[in-house]
Scaffold this active site. Structure first.
Site, short mmCIF file in Angstrom:
data_model
loop_
_atom_site.label_atom_id
_atom_site.label_comp_id
_atom_site.label_asym_id
_atom_site.label_seq_id
_atom_site.Cartn_x
_atom_site.Cartn_y
_atom_site.Cartn_z
N ARG A 52 0.83 -1.21 0.00
CA ARG A 52 0.00 0.00 0.00
C ARG A 52 0.86 1.26 0.00
O ARG A 52 1.93 1.27 0.58
CB ARG A 52 -0.90 0.02 1.24
CG ARG A 52 -1.80 -1.20 1.37
CD ARG A 52 -2.58 -1.13 2.66
NE ARG A 52 -3.47 -2.29 2.82
CZ ARG A 52 -4.30 -2.46 3.83
NH1 ARG A 52 -4.36 -1.54 4.79
NH2 ARG A 52 -5.07 -3.53 3.90
N ASP A 54 0.36 5.45 0.94
CA ASP A 54 -0.56 6.31 1.68
C ASP A 54 -1.15 7.40 0.81
O ASP A 54 -0.70 7.61 -0.33
CB ASP A 54 0.17 6.95 2.87
CG ASP A 54 0.60 5.94 3.91
OD1 ASP A 54 -0.10 4.93 4.08
OD2 ASP A 54 1.65 6.16 4.55
N ARG A 203 8.72 8.05 5.30
CA ARG A 203 8.39 9.43 5.65
C ARG A 203 8.85 9.78 7.07
O ARG A 203 9.30 10.89 7.34
CB ARG A 203 6.88 9.66 5.51
CG ARG A 203 6.39 9.64 4.07
CD ARG A 203 4.88 9.66 4.00
NE ARG A 203 4.34 10.83 4.69
CZ ARG A 203 3.06 10.94 5.05
NH1 ARG A 203 2.21 9.94 4.78
NH2 ARG A 203 2.63 12.02 5.66
#
Length: 261
Positions: A52, A54, A203
């Site tokens: 996945r 974000d 991140r």
């Protein structure tokens, strides 16, 4: 059943991420592609991806697969990518496709991934690149970033960089490469390759690196944060718009058995 593997590039701006979310009025990248596939194959399609991304995160080479009841013949050279792209918005582009062996799985077969984070480091932001780079106004000391990134290498517990979200069995991952460099004047890039990544791990690493540099802390503080295994010890996540999924790697014996469509 025929298993189809393909790579897709997308601009994550405006999407809730790769995966379908609730409430259902949020639009995901996977949802848009599944709906396009169902128009082509006229059957229920379940899409799987390498992982996945974000909300707001981009991809250059996300890898996906799905199975269909239709029999596809690579010799006929049906331009599957063109057919699918005609049903997709401009910000999502299918690049290449293959008929994959049954044991191929976009998620489970992946061995490692490469991500890249882009930072525009100039006194003024860009009106055209604001959706695709994080902007930092004050000068950044790249040598400090390089020094702190050395502590990321190896097989370690990265719990300090895991945001709340998808549960995992453990938080140990191996980082093979973590490099900062000037992409061009005024644009920094961080490239990281690893066996896998926790939720928002890249991140959070970038945000922590920038925090240490901004506060003038010793780069070795990065090692202390890793060893703490405490998310509260790390910095805030860097904004989503600067992050790109660059490449997903698979075993060579699976790659060579994929027949290009």
């Amino acid at each position: 059943m025929t298993k189809v593997r393909f790579t897709v590039s997308y601009d994550g701006t405006g999407y809730c991420g790769w995966q379908k979310q609730k409430p259902e009025d949020q639009v995901s990248v996977a949802q848009v592609i599944e709906e396009a596939l169902q128009k082509i194959f006229n059957e229920k399609i379940v899409l799987f991806a390498s992982g996945r991304t974000d909300a707001g995160v981009h991809a250059l080479n996300q890898v996906c697969h799905f199975s269909t009841q239709r029999v596809l013949d690579p010799a006929k050279k049906w331009d599957f990518c063109w057919a699918l792209n005609t049903h997709l918005p401009a910000g999502i582009v299918v690049k290449k496709a293959w008929i994959a062996p049954e044991e191929f799985h976009a998620t489970l077969s992946a061995t490692h991934k490469t991500y890249r984070y882009l930072i525009m480091n100039k006194p003024r932001p860009s009106a055209h690149l604001s959706r695709h780079m994080h902007w930092a106004r004050l000068p950044i000391d790249i040598e400090h970033l390089k020094a702190s990134s050395k502590f990321l290498l190896g097989n370690q517990d990265f719990k300090s960089f895991q945001s709340v979200g998808t549960p995992v069995k453990d938080t140990i991952r191996e980082i093979y490469k973590a490099e900062w460099e000037w992409r061009r004047e005024g644009v920094l890039q961080f490239t990281v390759t690893g066996s896998g990544f926790l939720k928002q791990m890249v991140r959070n690493i970038v945000g922590t690196s920038l925090m240490l540099e901004k506060k003038g802390l010793d780069p070795s503080k990065m090692q202390e944060i890793i060893e703490a295994k405490d998310r509260k010890q790390a910095g805030p996540p860097a904004p989503a718009e600067g992050l790109y999924l660059m490449r997903v790697y698979y075993p060579q014996d699976l790659d060579i058995r994929c027949l290009e469509l």
